[in-house]
Design a protein around this motif. Structure first.
Motif, PDB file in Angstrom:
ATOM      1  N   LYS A  87       0.830  -1.199   0.000  1.00  0.00           N
ATOM      2  CA  LYS A  87       0.000   0.000   0.000  1.00  0.00           C
ATOM      3  C   LYS A  87       0.862   1.245   0.000  1.00  0.00           C
ATOM      4  O   LYS A  87       2.010   1.231   0.477  1.00  0.00           O
ATOM      5  CB  LYS A  87      -0.964   0.015   1.189  1.00  0.00           C
ATOM      6  CG  LYS A  87      -0.308   0.168   2.552  1.00  0.00           C
ATOM      7  CD  LYS A  87      -1.350   0.482   3.621  1.00  0.00           C
ATOM      8  CE  LYS A  87      -2.247  -0.698   3.864  1.00  0.00           C
ATOM      9  NZ  LYS A  87      -3.655  -0.312   3.987  1.00  0.00           N
ATOM     10  N   SER A  92      -0.758   4.042   4.371  1.00  0.00           N
ATOM     11  CA  SER A  92      -0.374   3.407   5.624  1.00  0.00           C
ATOM     12  C   SER A  92      -0.420   4.402   6.775  1.00  0.00           C
ATOM     13  O   SER A  92      -0.858   4.088   7.888  1.00  0.00           O
ATOM     14  CB  SER A  92       1.031   2.806   5.503  1.00  0.00           C
ATOM     15  OG  SER A  92       1.031   1.685   4.647  1.00  0.00           O
ATOM     16  N   ASP A  94      -2.346   7.026   6.933  1.00  0.00           N
ATOM     17  CA  ASP A  94      -3.768   7.236   7.215  1.00  0.00           C
ATOM     18  C   ASP A  94      -4.313   6.125   8.108  1.00  0.00           C
ATOM     19  O   ASP A  94      -5.086   6.380   9.041  1.00  0.00           O
ATOM     20  CB  ASP A  94      -4.577   7.246   5.917  1.00  0.00           C
ATOM     21  CG  ASP A  94      -4.310   8.467   5.046  1.00  0.00           C
ATOM     22  OD1 ASP A  94      -3.733   9.450   5.552  1.00  0.00           O
ATOM     23  OD2 ASP A  94      -4.665   8.415   3.846  1.00  0.00           O
ATOM     24  N   GLU A  95      -3.933   4.897   7.806  1.00  0.00           N
ATOM     25  CA  GLU A  95      -4.424   3.748   8.560  1.00  0.00           C
ATOM     26  C   GLU A  95      -3.974   3.808  10.010  1.00  0.00           C
ATOM     27  O   GLU A  95      -4.749   3.535  10.932  1.00  0.00           O
ATOM     28  CB  GLU A  95      -3.946   2.457   7.896  1.00  0.00           C
ATOM     29  CG  GLU A  95      -4.463   1.197   8.542  1.00  0.00           C
ATOM     30  CD  GLU A  95      -4.120  -0.057   7.766  1.00  0.00           C
ATOM     31  OE1 GLU A  95      -4.155  -1.149   8.356  1.00  0.00           O
ATOM     32  OE2 GLU A  95      -3.812   0.056   6.551  1.00  0.00           O
ATOM     33  N   CYS A  99      -6.435   4.117  13.331  1.00  0.00           N
ATOM     34  CA  CYS A  99      -6.447   3.107  14.385  1.00  0.00           C
ATOM     35  C   CYS A  99      -6.221   3.723  15.762  1.00  0.00           C
ATOM     36  O   CYS A  99      -6.829   3.301  16.757  1.00  0.00           O
ATOM     37  CB  CYS A  99      -5.406   2.029  14.095  1.00  0.00           C
ATOM     38  SG  CYS A  99      -5.864   0.971  12.710  1.00  0.00           S
ATOM     39  N   PHE A 145      -5.606  -4.375   5.121  1.00  0.00           N
ATOM     40  CA  PHE A 145      -5.411  -3.319   6.116  1.00  0.00           C
ATOM     41  C   PHE A 145      -4.788  -3.987   7.342  1.00  0.00           C
ATOM     42  O   PHE A 145      -5.486  -4.330   8.292  1.00  0.00           O
ATOM     43  CB  PHE A 145      -6.730  -2.628   6.462  1.00  0.00           C
ATOM     44  CG  PHE A 145      -7.267  -1.759   5.365  1.00  0.00           C
ATOM     45  CD1 PHE A 145      -6.885  -0.424   5.271  1.00  0.00           C
ATOM     46  CD2 PHE A 145      -8.141  -2.264   4.418  1.00  0.00           C
ATOM     47  CE1 PHE A 145      -7.369   0.389   4.253  1.00  0.00           C
ATOM     48  CE2 PHE A 145      -8.636  -1.464   3.397  1.00  0.00           C
ATOM     49  CZ  PHE A 145      -8.246  -0.131   3.310  1.00  0.00           C
ATOM     50  N   TYR A 148      -5.533  -1.975  10.768  1.00  0.00           N
ATOM     51  CA  TYR A 148      -6.935  -1.635  11.011  1.00  0.00           C
ATOM     52  C   TYR A 148      -7.813  -2.864  11.200  1.00  0.00           C
ATOM     53  O   TYR A 148      -8.667  -2.908  12.102  1.00  0.00           O
ATOM     54  CB  TYR A 148      -7.462  -0.782   9.842  1.00  0.00           C
ATOM     55  CG  TYR A 148      -8.958  -0.672   9.832  1.00  0.00           C
ATOM     56  CD1 TYR A 148      -9.624   0.078  10.802  1.00  0.00           C
ATOM     57  CD2 TYR A 148      -9.713  -1.334   8.864  1.00  0.00           C
ATOM     58  CE1 TYR A 148     -11.006   0.166  10.800  1.00  0.00           C
ATOM     59  CE2 TYR A 148     -11.087  -1.244   8.859  1.00  0.00           C
ATOM     60  CZ  TYR A 148     -11.734  -0.501   9.825  1.00  0.00           C
ATOM     61  OH  TYR A 148     -13.100  -0.436   9.821  1.00  0.00           O
ATOM     62  N   ASN A 270      -5.978   2.340  -1.594  1.00  0.00           N
ATOM     63  CA  ASN A 270      -5.420   1.080  -1.084  1.00  0.00           C
ATOM     64  C   ASN A 270      -5.148   0.101  -2.227  1.00  0.00           C
ATOM     65  O   ASN A 270      -5.292  -1.109  -2.080  1.00  0.00           O
ATOM     66  CB  ASN A 270      -6.345   0.447  -0.036  1.00  0.00           C
ATOM     67  CG  ASN A 270      -5.589  -0.452   0.928  1.00  0.00           C
ATOM     68  OD1 ASN A 270      -4.596  -0.050   1.524  1.00  0.00           O
ATOM     69  ND2 ASN A 270      -6.043  -1.687   1.084  1.00  0.00           N
ATOM     70  N   THR A 274      -9.799  -3.248  -1.409  1.00  0.00           N
ATOM     71  CA  THR A 274     -10.624  -2.858  -0.270  1.00  0.00           C
ATOM     72  C   THR A 274     -12.001  -3.478  -0.428  1.00  0.00           C
ATOM     73  O   THR A 274     -12.605  -3.384  -1.502  1.00  0.00           O
ATOM     74  CB  THR A 274     -10.765  -1.315  -0.212  1.00  0.00           C
ATOM     75  OG1 THR A 274      -9.467  -0.734  -0.159  1.00  0.00           O
ATOM     76  CG2 THR A 274     -11.563  -0.880   0.999  1.00  0.00           C
TER      77      THR A 274
END
Length: 469
Positions: A87, A92, A94-95, A99, A145, A148, A270, A274
């Motif tokens: 990704k 990453s 953002d993820e 979280c 993900f 996440y 992504n 997704t």
């Protein structure tokens, strides 16, 4: 067993993670033996006793520390996720941020949705509804993900007082082990969150283990059906978040600039891998050609490249077999009458890249219409009007998410509420998950919910205490 057979078995108990941007090996891991895996389950069961007796405030403080730990390790986590599954580094980041925010939200969510409730009884007594943890929850999670998918089920369950096991996808094993390390850094007791490095046959035996009380899984519909059957045979609850081929309807009064940009993002974010991505684009005849031309131009301009290059808009697919499978879906759709407007050719060179692709003339019987395209391939479907758009959007065995573009928000809201056969709908935009909104689907996209209050109650005992005198 012969010496040669033993060597083959030992060799098969080790696997290698691969960098999808180059095809080069990253790390080697040994699978656990059954005895090792069962020992982890026993430790989780033993930890449950003390953890479940901690106050909600104590558990919440631990979850808050986990969020702080995730933020402190943001670069470490993001770099590893991008290396393991390809990704974009920005995605990453953002993820990781999402979280950490989920941890913050979950603390308040637990206090709201797990608080005791008193109700009057018909005979004058008092009823108490209380939400109690049930034990060890086993999570089987995919690679798309890596942080996440784990945080969204694990944090809700540890906040509720359960203990958690994780079987992560093989190609993101490093990410799974790093998540366990984050729980340790945050001060969680041993056994509250644990990782199992096991194969699918061993996973079935974990489901059947007497100390496992519930199973949650994100993945394909076929895998979900298998896991539900195994869990059902031993009468254990499951939550399944499975695949989809989400339809995004573009109605005649849509803001085309907004619709095009949102739909492009919804298809390639992504790397297109997704579950709730925009996949089928159902566009009414009045604006079809205008939308198509602008959408194709934007998709053609998408730059594939190194996930760590800030100029890249699309990274490699996570595994070579996934890229091959996606290309075969495109090929079979074209064979049945679809037309490629851009992309659709397997690139050469290193890494498992696949170009942003748009298919037109997509119809039932084609993989691009019937199945999930888990990669950057968009299917355009032309319809006459709103009624046909709704029919086509619902003409799917899946029902996870979808979208509507219309300047008339009340009209779009009515369609979303009353006519769209999905668990989630986006109006005039595309997004992923919101911590305060339920996440999940219907039909073959699964059952049960995560997030939004519903998720934290999935694996608790809703206990009725009747005080009669």
């Amino acid at each position: 067993m012969s010496i040669a057979a033993r060597r083959i078995e030992e060799r098969d108990r080790r696997f290698t993670t691969i960098d999808p941007s180059s095809g080069e090996p990253l790390s080697h891991y040994d699978l656990m033996s059954d005895d090792q895996a069962f020992a982890v389950v026993e430790q989780a069961h033993a930890a449950f006793g003390a953890w479940s007796r901690r106050s909600m405030e104590e558990r919440g403080a631990a979850v808050t520390r986990l969020g702080e730990t995730i933020r402190a390790a943001a670069d470490e986590i993001a770099d590893l996720m991008s290396r393991e599954m390809g990704k974009l580094r920005s995605a990453s980041a953002d993820e990781v941020a999402a979280c950490a925010a989920i941890c913050d939200y979950t603390v308040g969510e637990a206090q709201t949705y797990l608080a005791d409730e008193e109700r009057p009884l018909a005979d004058g007594g008092v009823g108490l509804v209380t939400y109690r943890p049930i034990g060890v929850i086993y999570g089987i999670q995919p690679w798309n993900f890596p942080l996440y998918q784990v945080i969204r089920y694990a944090v809700a369950n540890v906040a509720a007082g359960n203990t958690v096991l994780l079987k992560h996808a093989e190609n993101v094993t490093g990410s799974g082990l790093l998540i366990a390390e984050l729980f340790r850094r945050a001060g969680f007791p041993d056994g509250v969150f644990s990782v199992l490095v096991i194969d699918h046959d061993q996973s079935d035996r974990i489901i059947e283990h007497a100390h496992v009380r519930g199973v949650t899984m994100t993945g394909s519909t076929r895998a979900g059906a298998h896991i539900a059957a195994r869990a059902g045979a031993v009468v254990k609850k499951t939550v399944l978040e499975l695949g989809s081929n989400d339809a995004f309807m573009v109605l005649e009064d849509a803001d085309l600039d907004l619709a095009v940009e949102s739909c492009v993002r919804g298809r390639v974010y992504n790397n297109g891998e997704t579950c709730i991505a925009a996949k089928r684009f159902v566009v009414v005849d009045a604006i079809y050609e205008a939308f198509r031309d602008r959408f194709v131009a934007r998709m053609e301009a998408i730059r594939c490249g190194d996930p760590f290059d800030a100029g890249s808009e699309l990274g490699p697919m996570a595994r070579e077999d996934l890229r091959d499978g996606l290309h075969e879906q495109v090929r079979r759709s074209v064979e049945k009458g679809a037309r490629v407007l851009c992309g659709g050719e397997m690139p050469g060179g290193r890494g498992w890249y696949y170009p942003a692709t748009v298919l037109e003339n997509v119809a039932p019987g084609m993989p691009a219409y019937d199945d999930e395209l888990f990669g950057p391939v968009a299917a355009l479907i032309r319809v006459s009007d709103e009624a046909e758009a709704i029919r086509v959007a619902n003409d799917s065995r899946y029902g996870l998410g979808g979208g509507i573009f219309s300047r008339d928000v009340d009209r779009a809201r009515a369609i979303a509420r009353d006519a769209f056969e999905t668990g989630m709908v986006f109006i005039n935009g595309y997004d992923l998950a919101q911590a305060n909104m339920p996440f999940g689907g219907v039909k073959q996209s699964g059952y049960g919910r995560e997030h939004g209050g519903a998720g934290i109650r999935e694996f608790v005992n809703v206990k009725a205490v009747n005080m009669l005198g």
